[in-house]
Write an enzyme that holds these catalytic residues in place. Structure first.
Site, short mmCIF file in Angstrom:
data_model
loop_
_atom_site.label_atom_id
_atom_site.label_comp_id
_atom_site.label_asym_id
_atom_site.label_seq_id
_atom_site.Cartn_x
_atom_site.Cartn_y
_atom_site.Cartn_z
N GLN A 83 -18.31 22.44 -16.16
CA GLN A 83 -18.64 23.63 -16.95
C GLN A 83 -17.58 23.92 -18.01
O GLN A 83 -17.38 25.06 -18.42
CB GLN A 83 -18.85 24.84 -16.03
CG GLN A 83 -20.19 24.83 -15.31
CD GLN A 83 -21.38 24.85 -16.28
OE1 GLN A 83 -21.29 25.36 -17.39
NE2 GLN A 83 -22.49 24.27 -15.85
N SER A 84 -16.88 22.90 -18.46
CA SER A 84 -15.81 23.09 -19.45
C SER A 84 -16.32 23.66 -20.77
O SER A 84 -17.21 23.08 -21.41
CB SER A 84 -15.13 21.74 -19.68
OG SER A 84 -14.36 21.78 -20.86
#
Ligand SMILES: *Cc1c(COP(=O)(O)O)cnc(C)c1O
Length: 341
Positions: A83-84
């Site tokens: 989920q960067s």
């Protein structure tokens, strides 16, 4: 008179909508701060740097992408959690500028991509997902083998470290320091405190260095979302040392104050206590501003606790940098309205 930076900025590709707004958080100030002798709370809306590319990483990537282009690279390779925000921003920046993007992600691929991972897919990035064990054991090896793979296809790569935090990426927030101090001057004050979430350290490094070079006399504090205070003391100094080596400017690093608050990082990176979700809900209701559970929610929650303790009493103006991350809200939806099992 505001000082200007004593050094010229390097090459930059304009991607962010700047300056971002500086807003006063009136209801937060009235509820948590002003009646108790605390400062007026302001928020610098770096969540509005762009739409899909929103957030702090875009400021860094303006400088990083310019360097990649100058070196003749066709591929951007970078890394982060599934989920960067940084990977999502790089994926969209690549699409906008015509780079191919290879992402090295830590975690698990899910059947229905959500949040940032969905946007990585939409932007056409190549995605390779590794277990946390392999990722942390062999990150450099993964970068090297992807770069070699593209080279064998005749394409030159440019590798961007975690969060684009290095001597080049921190230019984004050296330059943002100048913008922020000018915003504050326009509103008739000079800030006593600047606060941001700190994860890979580059935003904090850029702000600390920028405010130092501009002799702003403001305290910059990073609210850690993982790791330890000592980790960020070391990391921020490393980024600044690399910047000094590249820019030829020398500073006394020992005398530079690096302020880290690691009291609100919670159980782990990406894992937050229920109070953080309550703070996110409260700010959305009170001010119409969306925080995220991984970075800004933890840091803003920390700010409210520090205000309650009276730790900013006696100062007049405090600026919180909203570093973005809204897309990270969606994969956490279950934490906002938990249902009994
Ligand atoms: C990456 C990120 C941060 C932390 O910035 P660093 O420069 O990595 O320390 C803060 N907030 C959001 C939303 C981010 O994506």
């Amino acid at each position: 008179m505001l000082k200007s930076l004593p050094i010229e900025l390097p090459k930059r590709l304009r991607l962010a909508n700047l300056p971002t707004p500086l807003q006063s958080l009136d209801r937060i100030s009235d509820l948590y701060s002003l009646p108790y002798g605390g400062p007026r709370i302001w928020i610098k809306r770096d969540d509005l740097t762009e739409s899909g590319m929103s957030g702090n990483k875009l400021r860094k990537l303006e400088f990083v992408a310019a360097e990649a282009r100058a070196q003749g690279a066709q591929v951007l390779i970078t890394c982060g959690g599934v989920q960067s925000n940084h990977c999502r921003t790089t994926a969209l920046v690549g699409a906008r500028l015509g780079f191919k993007v290879q992402l090295i992600l830590r975690g698990k691929r899910t059947a229905n991509p959500d949040g940032n991972l969905l946007l990585d897919e939409l932007a056409g990035a190549e995605i390779a997902v590794y277990s946390p064990e392999e990722y942390s054991r062999n990150l450099q090896g993964l970068f090297d083998s992807w770069a070699a793979e593209y080279l064998s296809r005749g394409q030159k790569s440019f590798c961007i470290p975690t969060g684009a935090s290095d001597g080049l990426g921190i230019w984004g927030y050296i330059s943002a320091s100048q913008e922020l101090l000018a915003d504050c001057a326009d509103r008739g004050f000079s800030p006593d405190h600047i606060l941001c979430a700190t994860g890979s350290g580059g935003t904090q490094a850029g702000l600390t260095l920028g405010c130092h070079l501009l002799e702003a006399g403001v305290k910059v504090t990073g609210f850690a979302v993982c790791d330890s205070a000592n980790y960020f003391q070391v990391k921020v100094r490393e980024d600044i040392s690399q910047w000094m080596a590249q820019s030829g400017v020398s500073l006394d690093l020992e005398s530079l104050k690096i302020l880290v608050n690691a009291d609100y990082k919670g159980p782990a990176y990406g894992v937050a206590e229920p109070e953080v979700y309550q703070t996110i809900k409260e700010l959305a209701c009170l001010e119409g501003i969306l925080l995220d559970p991984v970075y800004t929610g933890k840091a803003f929650h920390g700010l409210l606790q520090e205000l309650k303790k009276g730790n900013y009493r006696g100062s007049d103006n405090l600026v919180f940098i909203h570093t973005g991350g809204q897309f990270g809200l969606f994969p956490h939806r279950a934490h906002f309205f938990p249902v009994a099992e």
